[in-house]
Design a protein around this motif. Structure first.
Motif, mmCIF file in Angstrom:
data_model
loop_
_atom_site.group_PDB
_atom_site.id
_atom_site.type_symbol
_atom_site.label_atom_id
_atom_site.label_comp_id
_atom_site.label_asym_id
_atom_site.label_seq_id
_atom_site.Cartn_x
_atom_site.Cartn_y
_atom_site.Cartn_z
ATOM 1 N N ASP A 163 -8.946 -32.309 -6.780
ATOM 2 C CA ASP A 163 -7.565 -32.781 -6.646
ATOM 3 C C ASP A 163 -7.048 -33.252 -8.096
ATOM 4 O O ASP A 163 -5.862 -33.044 -8.419
ATOM 5 N N GLU A 164 -7.749 -34.391 -8.559
ATOM 6 C CA GLU A 164 -7.267 -34.844 -9.927
ATOM 7 C C GLU A 164 -7.180 -33.754 -10.927
ATOM 8 O O GLU A 164 -6.240 -33.658 -11.841
ATOM 9 N N THR A 165 -8.256 -32.803 -11.081
ATOM 10 C CA THR A 165 -8.272 -32.018 -12.127
ATOM 11 C C THR A 165 -7.190 -30.701 -11.792
ATOM 12 O O THR A 165 -6.508 -30.232 -12.891
ATOM 13 N N VAL A 166 -7.110 -30.314 -10.640
ATOM 14 C CA VAL A 166 -6.151 -29.004 -10.479
ATOM 15 C C VAL A 166 -4.766 -29.667 -10.517
ATOM 16 O O VAL A 166 -3.876 -29.137 -11.010
ATOM 17 N N LEU A 180 -4.104 -29.942 -14.474
ATOM 18 C CA LEU A 180 -3.733 -28.487 -14.510
ATOM 19 C C LEU A 180 -2.245 -28.083 -14.290
ATOM 20 O O LEU A 180 -1.556 -27.593 -14.929
ATOM 21 N N LEU A 181 -1.904 -28.256 -12.708
ATOM 22 C CA LEU A 181 -0.548 -27.895 -12.405
ATOM 23 C C LEU A 181 0.280 -28.910 -12.710
ATOM 24 O O LEU A 181 1.700 -28.681 -12.498
ATOM 25 N N ARG A 182 0.148 -30.293 -13.083
ATOM 26 C CA ARG A 182 0.882 -31.357 -13.172
ATOM 27 C C ARG A 182 2.041 -31.510 -12.021
ATOM 28 O O ARG A 182 2.991 -31.781 -12.507
ATOM 29 N N TRP A 183 1.471 -31.390 -10.729
ATOM 30 C CA TRP A 183 2.526 -31.526 -9.682
ATOM 31 C C TRP A 183 2.540 -33.109 -9.431
ATOM 32 O O TRP A 183 3.803 -33.360 -8.666
ATOM 33 N N HIS A 184 1.713 -34.041 -9.654
ATOM 34 C CA HIS A 184 2.009 -35.305 -9.586
ATOM 35 C C HIS A 184 0.839 -36.263 -10.167
ATOM 36 O O HIS A 184 -0.087 -35.580 -10.674
#
Length: 171
Positions: A40-43, A47-51
Motif C-alpha cells: 500500500d505504502e509503496t504503490v 509510486l502512484l502518489r494517490w494519497h
C-alpha cells in the motif's frame, strides 16, 4: 539411547506443528499485515502518489506520516519473519496455517484501512476522484476475498490432522 528412530522423529515433527499452531498463525498474520501495508505504502503512496497516510495537513506532514507507516509495515514484516525463522529452527512450520494467517492478516488490515481509515476517520481516501466508490469497492472486495481465503486455509488446518511425513514443511 540418545538416537531417535525415524518414526519418533516424524511424530515429533507433527507434534511440533500442533504445539506451535498459534505461532504459525500469528507469524503469518504479522507478515501479512506488514506485507500489505508495505505494498500500500509503496504503490499507492509513493509510486502512484494517490494519497499519503495522513492527508489532512501539509505535504510535509503527509510525507512524515508515510515514513511512520512504512516503519510500522517493516516492523510487522520483520517480526513475522523472526517468528517464522524460530518455527523453522524448531522444525514446526505448518505452511498451510501460515499462509492462512498471511491472507487473514493482509485482508484484515486492508479492510480496516478501507473502512476505518478511508471512510470512518477520513484521514485519507484511496484516490481523490469523483467516482471513489469504484476504487473503494475494489479495495474492500479484495480485502474480503483475502480474509475468506485465509479463514478457509486456517479452517483446513483446524479440522484435519496434518500429514504424518518426516518433512515438516508439508501442507
Amino acid at each position: 539411547m540418545g538416537i531417535k528412530t525415524e518414526g519418533k522423529h516424524q511424530n515429533s515433527n507433527v507434534m511440533n506443528r500442533f504445539v506451535y499452531a498459534n505461532r504459525n498463525l500469528w507469524s503469518g498474520i504479522l507478515f501479512g499485515i506488514g506485507f500489505v501495508a508495505f505494498i500500500d505504502e509503496t504503490v499507492f503512496h509513493q509510486l502512484l502518489r494517490w494519497h499519503h497516510f495522513y492527508d489532512k495537513s501539509t505535504t510535509d506532514v503527509g510525507l512524515i506520516s508515510d515514513g511512520l507507516f512504512h516503519a510500522f509495515s517493516w516492523f510487522a514484516t520483520i517480526g513475522g519473519l523472526f517468528m517464522f525463522a524460530d518455527l523453522r529452527r524448531r522444525n514446526a512450520i505448518w505452511l498451510t496455517r501460515w499462509w492462512g494467517g498471511l491472507f487473514l492478516g493482509a485482508g484484515s488490515f486492508q479492510l480496516y484501512d478501507g473502512l476505518i481509515q478511508h471512510k470512518l476517520m477520513r484521514i485519507h481516501q484511496i484516490r481523490y476522484v469523483e467516482n471513489v466508490i469504484f476504487y473503494d469497492s475494489i479495495w474492500n472486495i479484495l480485502a474480503v476475498l483475502m480474509i475468506l481465503i485465509g479463514l478457509s486455509l486456517i479452517y483446513r488446518t483446524r479440522s484435519r490432522q496434518p500429514l504424518r511425513k518426516g518433512n515438516s514443511y508439508e501442507h
